[in-house]
Scaffold this motif. Structure first.
Motif, short mmCIF file in Angstrom:
data_model
loop_
_atom_site.label_atom_id
_atom_site.label_comp_id
_atom_site.label_asym_id
_atom_site.label_seq_id
_atom_site.Cartn_x
_atom_site.Cartn_y
_atom_site.Cartn_z
N VAL A 160 11.29 -14.38 0.02
CA VAL A 160 10.09 -14.76 -0.46
C VAL A 160 8.96 -13.20 -0.35
CG1 VAL A 160 8.36 -15.51 1.57
CG2 VAL A 160 10.41 -16.01 1.89
N ALA A 161 9.25 -12.42 -0.51
CA ALA A 161 8.42 -11.66 -0.65
C ALA A 161 8.70 -11.43 -2.08
CB ALA A 161 8.64 -10.05 0.06
N GLU A 162 9.96 -11.23 -2.98
CA GLU A 162 9.77 -10.90 -4.55
C GLU A 162 9.16 -12.03 -4.78
OE1 GLU A 162 12.90 -10.43 -7.61
OE2 GLU A 162 14.17 -11.33 -5.70
N VAL A 200 1.87 -3.02 -8.47
CA VAL A 200 3.17 -1.82 -8.09
C VAL A 200 3.80 -2.49 -9.84
CG1 VAL A 200 4.85 -1.72 -7.36
CG2 VAL A 200 3.15 -2.60 -5.98
N GLU A 201 4.66 -1.12 -10.07
CA GLU A 201 4.89 -1.42 -11.81
C GLU A 201 5.87 -0.12 -11.98
OE1 GLU A 201 1.77 -0.52 -14.60
OE2 GLU A 201 1.08 -2.33 -13.77
N ASP A 213 0.53 -10.07 -9.95
CA ASP A 213 1.31 -11.50 -9.88
C ASP A 213 1.38 -11.68 -8.58
OD1 ASP A 213 2.22 -8.17 -9.00
OD2 ASP A 213 3.71 -8.29 -9.89
N PHE A 214 0.39 -11.49 -7.71
CA PHE A 214 0.30 -11.54 -6.50
C PHE A 214 0.10 -13.19 -6.26
CE2 PHE A 214 -1.75 -10.95 -2.35
CZ PHE A 214 -0.83 -11.51 -1.52
N ASP A 215 1.07 -13.83 -5.75
CA ASP A 215 0.65 -15.28 -5.17
C ASP A 215 0.06 -15.32 -3.82
OD1 ASP A 215 0.17 -17.86 -5.14
OD2 ASP A 215 1.42 -18.56 -6.51
N TYR A 216 -1.13 -15.44 -3.15
CA TYR A 216 -1.80 -15.28 -1.93
C TYR A 216 -1.63 -16.88 -0.84
CZ TYR A 216 -4.63 -14.81 1.89
OH TYR A 216 -5.31 -14.56 3.80
#
Length: 448
Positions: A160-162, A200-201, A213-216
């Motif tokens: 889920v986190a990924e 975060v790269e 790339d974060f999908d809140y």
């Protein structure tokens, strides 16, 4: 409709509670140049120690005092013994979320605060700009905006986190999530500013870069789907529509998600937020924004120590802009001439974020500019700092590349953009350029 708060950027002077503008105290003489490190630190004492100045600074910062964002603050901020000033000051014990803690979450164990947990506020004010910035960095990573069970749910399941764009750093910590002791004494997982503004790269944090790339919305929906917690079809559809790098940060029922922005050279920006909601003529404008954002996100239960809000502002001012993605060339030199002729009239100054323009003239999706929450009728020209890797473009993230932004193909009904198929109208500046001039302009933008 459930309200979703997200972290989560020349003023018309707002009326005070008695119908008149609060008088601003006399400005003490300063020797340091405005917006220098020393000047910002010296001006901080006015924000921290002078209630009348805080109220006047708030009023001066509100571009449109009639929208919900402004009216809410005018009704509750700077009242000294009432409103938000009467809230208890809160600086909880906090600790980074690391691999041991995510393992406990995966096993369904209660959150346990480690012995290293501590409050960020010791009661001693920093003296130098660098020391203020160091404290602000800790606030950026560790001060909780509010509890977030959806983040805890995502951290408990690596898949889920990924899938929602959460990733750990090489040291095993997860930027943007924190363990803390809430006001009820319970240990909880919360979210911080770094959730959206640390990319975060390859396991390394790029502080200040939007986490695109974060999908809140997807993170919140995953919790509903995994736990069976009810959610209305309308709200689920809204959160699903945001996609990576975008969220609805406003306090109304308008559907107006915006793209997460980079925090480069905020010190030089004279207006904050895509709709120019705030005029940024003094560091107090940003500090008040941070202070009120934190207390509002926490359901107005507490307010942060103002020293932490000011430290957070200084940390944002301290962020170093990465170098451009491309070196100057003959093409970029020609492109600068094209820019000066076709673009610089709006994208003024070193940042490119010029004077806010009427949204109707810009012609892009208008809901944010005219929304009840933060609307001003304006859009601020986007900063052009590291613009080559700031896609998606426009305030709502609806255009995927510089080539598409400056190409007429996005005006067609079959344009495939980051948010789906459909024409993206507005911001037609540069669409009439010859192909060679367009290519040179893009080469120049890559050097900014």
């Amino acid at each position: 409709m459930t309200r979703l708060l997200f972290i989560g950027a020349a003023a018309l002077l707002a009326a005070g509670c008695d119908g008149e503008r609060s008088p601003a105290p006399e400005h003490p003489p300063q020797t340091a140049p405005p917006w220098s490190d020393a000047w910002i630190v010296a001006e901080g004492t006015r924000y921290l120690d002078d209630p009348a100045f805080r109220r006047a600074a708030l009023e001066a910062s509100l571009t449109d005092p009639s929208n919900v964002y402004s009216a809410t603050r005018l009704s509750a901020y700077g009242k000294q013994t009432q409103g938000w000033d009467a809230l208890p000051v809160w600086s909880p014990r906090v600790a980074p979320v690391d691999a041991a803690m995510t393992g406990s979450l995966a096993r369904g164990e209660p959150i346990a605060m480690p012995s290293s947990a501590k409050s960020l506020w010791t009661g001693t004010r920093p003296e130098s700009f660098d020391d203020w910035a160091a404290l602000g960095r800790a606030v950026f990573y560790l001060y909780p905006l509010r509890p977030e069970v959806q983040a805890a749910y995502a951290l408990a399941d690596p898949a889920v986190a990924e899938s929602v764009g959460l990733a750990p750093l090489n040291d095993g910590t997860w930027p943007g999530v924190v363990a803390f002791e809430d006001v009820d004494g319970e240990a909880k997982i919360g979210i911080t500013c770094a959730l959206c503004h640390v990319s975060v790269e390859a396991g390394v944090a790029v502080e200040g870069r939007a986490r695109r790339d974060f999908d809140y919305g997807r993170m919140r929906l995953a919790w509903h789907e995994g736990t069976g917690a009810p959610v209305t079809d309308d709200l689920a559809a809204r959160m699903r529509s945001w996609g990576p790098g975008r969220a609805d940060i406003t306090q109304d029922d308008d559907e107006d998600p915006v793209a997460i922005v980079d925090l480069w050279d905020v010190r030089s920006l004279r207006h904050l937020t895509q709709a120019a909601t705030l005029t940024h003529e003094h560091p107090a404008a940003l500090a008040i924004r941070q202070e009120t954002q934190i207390l509002h996100a926490n359901d107005e239960r507490t307010r942060p120590p103002r020293e932490l809000a000011f430290a957070l502002a200084i940390y944002v001012y301290s962020l170093q802009t990465p170098p451009p993605t491309a070196a100057p060339s003959d093409a970029s030199a020609r492109g600068q001439a094209v820019f000066d002729d076709a673009c610089a009239g709006c994208h003024e100054g070193p940042t490119g974020a010029g004077t806010p323009r009427p949204a109707k003239r810009i012609g892009t999706e208008p809901t944010l500019a005219f929304g009840k929450a933060r609307g001003t009728g304006l859009y601020r020209p986007s900063p052009l700092i590291r613009v080559a890797d700031a896609a998606p473009y426009l305030h709502d993230g609806s255009v995927g590349s510089l080539e598409a932004l400056l190409g007429r193909e996005r005006l067609e009904d079959d344009y495939q953009g980051p948010r789906g198929v459909g024409a993206v109208d507005g911001h037609r500046y540069g669409l009439g350029l010859e192909d060679d001039d367009r290519a040179d302009l893009i080469a120049y933008l890559r050097t900014r």
